[in-house]
Design a protein around this motif. Sequence first.
Motif, PDB file in Angstrom:
ATOM      1  N   GLN A   1      42.088  39.722 -61.803  1.00 31.63           N
ATOM      2  CA  GLN A   1      40.922  38.836 -61.647  1.00 31.63           C
ATOM      3  C   GLN A   1      40.234  38.591 -62.985  1.00 31.63           C
ATOM      4  OE1 GLN A   1      39.929  37.538 -58.561  1.00 31.63           O
ATOM      5  NE2 GLN A   1      41.932  38.371 -57.955  1.00 31.63           N
ATOM      6  N   THR A   2      39.710  37.400 -63.148  1.00 36.45           N
ATOM      7  CA  THR A   2      39.013  37.079 -64.404  1.00 36.45           C
ATOM      8  C   THR A   2      37.788  37.972 -64.595  1.00 36.45           C
ATOM      9  OG1 THR A   2      39.456  34.808 -63.760  1.00 36.45           O
ATOM     10  CG2 THR A   2      38.217  35.147 -65.809  1.00 36.45           C
ATOM     11  N   ASN A   3      36.989  38.056 -63.527  1.00 34.94           N
ATOM     12  CA  ASN A   3      35.744  38.799 -63.655  1.00 34.94           C
ATOM     13  C   ASN A   3      35.593  39.715 -62.447  1.00 34.94           C
ATOM     14  OD1 ASN A   3      32.988  39.579 -63.459  1.00 34.94           O
ATOM     15  ND2 ASN A   3      32.468  37.937 -64.892  1.00 34.94           N
TER      16      ASN A   3
ATOM     17  N   TRP B   1      32.093  40.089 -60.690  1.00 37.33           N
ATOM     18  CA  TRP B   1      31.687  38.877 -60.003  1.00 37.33           C
ATOM     19  C   TRP B   1      32.468  38.716 -58.701  1.00 37.33           C
ATOM     20  CZ3 TRP B   1      32.949  34.258 -57.960  1.00 37.33           C
ATOM     21  CH2 TRP B   1      31.884  33.354 -57.795  1.00 37.33           C
TER      22      TRP B   1
ATOM     23  N   LYS C   1      31.116  41.039 -56.039  1.00 40.10           N
ATOM     24  CA  LYS C   1      29.901  40.508 -55.422  1.00 40.10           C
ATOM     25  C   LYS C   1      30.235  39.410 -54.424  1.00 40.10           C
ATOM     26  CE  LYS C   1      27.003  41.455 -59.439  1.00 40.10           C
ATOM     27  NZ  LYS C   1      26.241  40.870 -60.583  1.00 40.10           N
ATOM     28  N   LEU C   2      31.142  38.535 -54.838  1.00 45.53           N
ATOM     29  CA  LEU C   2      31.505  37.411 -53.990  1.00 45.53           C
ATOM     30  C   LEU C   2      32.066  37.897 -52.658  1.00 45.53           C
ATOM     31  CD1 LEU C   2      31.688  34.230 -54.598  1.00 45.53           C
ATOM     32  CD2 LEU C   2      34.149  34.647 -54.452  1.00 45.53           C
TER      33      LEU C   2
END
Lengths: 194, 194, 194, 194
Positions: free
Chosen positions: C145-147, C150, C153-154
């Motif tokens: 995953q890129t972040n 984040w 959280k999503l």
Amino acid sequence: MSTETHDKYRLILQAAIEIISEKGLYNTSISDIVKKAGVAQGTFYLYFRSKNALIPAIAQNLISITMEKMKENTNKHTDFDGFLQTFIEAIYTITDEYKDVIVLCYSGLAIDHSMEIWESIYQPYYEWFETELERGIEHGEIIEQTNMQWTSKLIINLVENAAERFYIGRDQDMTKEQSMTEVFHFVRRSLTAK
Amino acid sequence: MSTETHDKYRLILQAAIEIISEKGLYNTSISDIVKKAGVAQGTFYLYFRSKNALIPAIAQNLISITMEKMKENTNKHTDFDGFLQTFIEAIYTITDEYKDVIVLCYSGLAIDHSMEIWESIYQPYYEWFETELERGIEHGEIIEQTNMQWTSKLIINLVENAAERFYIGRDQDMTKEQSMTEVFHFVRRSLTAK
Amino acid sequence: MSTETHDKYRLILQAAIEIISEKGLYNTSISDIVKKAGVAQGTFYLYFRSKNALIPAIAQNLISITMEKMKENTNKHTDFDGFLQTFIEAIYTITDEYKDVIVLCYSGLAIDHSMEIWESIYQPYYEWFETELERGIEHGEIIEQTNMQWTSKLIINLVENAAERFYIGRDQDMTKEQSMTEVFHFVRRSLTAK
Amino acid sequence: MSTETHDKYRLILQAAIEIISEKGLYNTSISDIVKKAGVAQGTFYLYFRSKNALIPAIAQNLISITMEKMKENTNKHTDFDGFLQTFIEAIYTITDEYKDVIVLCYSGLAIDHSMEIWESIYQPYYEWFETELERGIEHGEIIEQTNMQWTSKLIINLVENAAERFYIGRDQDMTKEQSMTEVFHFVRRSLTAK
DNA sequence: AATGAATGAGTCTTCATTCAT
DNA sequence: GATGAATGAAGACTCATTCAT
């Protein structure tokens, strides 16, 4: 130990004077006072029956300071004029320095309808002034008065009022010196006129 | 209609004066006041921002009454001595009648540190007295004063103090008449001496 | 002793959660809370600055419970699919049990414009999920995953939302199982697709 | 006149939105609202049953604005990717502009335990999104979904959450663009993966 | 329809005081 | 003597709502 004990009393009284002077009696809580004094909540009640019991103690304290300063300043004068001038000067100075305490005493005592306590605390002060008046009469500087104590009260109140009007009522369209001079002459005329 | 509206204000103010005079400001609740006034709790706040906002209104009211009585009583005199005597008499009478209101004004304003409001409310009173002083000077009854307004304030305060000491401080080792006579002579001497 | 002290805090917090959950924050009075907690009115203010100060404490409590249950339930799984399924199941269960507390936290924090507090309380929760995600990546079960944070959280929000819509929004035209399955696949597809 | 009438309604609603957005529902009084709206206290009750009755009206208003902007922005796209990108962009913009209103709707509805109203107001919004999804499926851009409406809700909530976390939760350790890109890919992967 | 003065129930919060340790 | 946690009574003030005009 008795020193220990008395320490706490003074600690609380001093803290009370400072905070109440600043914030007023009803905006000050016992909690504020004990916090500043560095003692526990309950300790307060070992030395004062209630919050209101502080006021006479504070008033007493104020008068003690006043009389001390007064005697200290006025005892170097032998003539009445000099005494009166120094007396007025001292009242103005004290009023300036203790204006907040004075206000709190007024309001604190008025709240309880116990203004007569004020009078009783003032008693020695009146008596001291009376003695000074008598000396002036003996020296022929001022005329005989019908009622010495009453005149003493009148004059002390007169001077205090002027000073309070100057410092507390902010009625400052005269300088401090002008204001003091007026009071001086007003009183002097009254005391010397036949 | 406009009378209706003003009625509520008067109703509340009158009730407040009566209850607070009797019980003191901090022993009186808004609830007490509105109950006596016969209006709802919330109605109080339509006319006064807060409990403390009552005090200036009460003070104002007191001064209005005082000046009214004063003018009424003193306007029959043409000489200054007669005026002064009547003035002193009136102050003693009013102080007796309104002593509780007077005390509440002192304490109420002191609580807020707003003693200067007192001065501003007194202003027209001072001015009226000043006019009377001037008349006395014109008639050659009293001597020229350096500062008319200041002298007015001094005298008003002097007389009020004497009366308050008599009625509020319960310092009654003289009769009312003796007390008034002393004040009269004290002031008179000061105003007539060269 | 220290247990005693902490007891009062817990007592009040527990009572507050129960009553506020049921009646809502603004329909609950401090009086209700202390009555249920069995302590005095003033005691409340020894532990909470104000009524609003309850909300962060309640929110914190909710997250603590959530994380505890979460770790307990999910730690038996080694593959990500199993973890995700259990995670979703747990969120639905907790949402059902604590729906009222969840609602009160939302509204309570929103009232004060202090939604950011919510985020800060969630922080450890996000971090824990991130760790689980990383494990999935290491095992090659899901794609890089890129972040990470984040995405955590999503996903947490996504699942919570679905559960809240099911239990709080009463959007129940699917069964609980169908709803959970949809979420599972939606998330899984996104995490595994190249 | 009906225009006249409707004017007052809009005046009150608009004033309510502005003040409540700024100060929160429970810090805003009817008095504040009518003062800003320039109408009398009683007039409020001609248009709204109670203070709480404002919230659904405000929420409705917000959704109307949202859908209007949405249709306006997205109708120029023919492919789903373009649509999704524009949709996300629009949500972020609207969330930024109306964050206070959004918060007030959450808290306002939560207070009454009437979160289900929120769902019913959202209904046409969900349906509109569903139609767009269907178009994407017809064009073979995204895969068939088990439950179209459920997926629509999930995605709308997902995107709104991300935007709210960004603007309301102040979770800004990514730029707005990065945040939007992440959401876009997350959703797209899920919708296109087999 | 519009007004706005009047209502009064409701509640948070403060704080002087007590008392077990 | 000293402490400070606990108490709970008391009161100022707010504000949604009504209603006579």
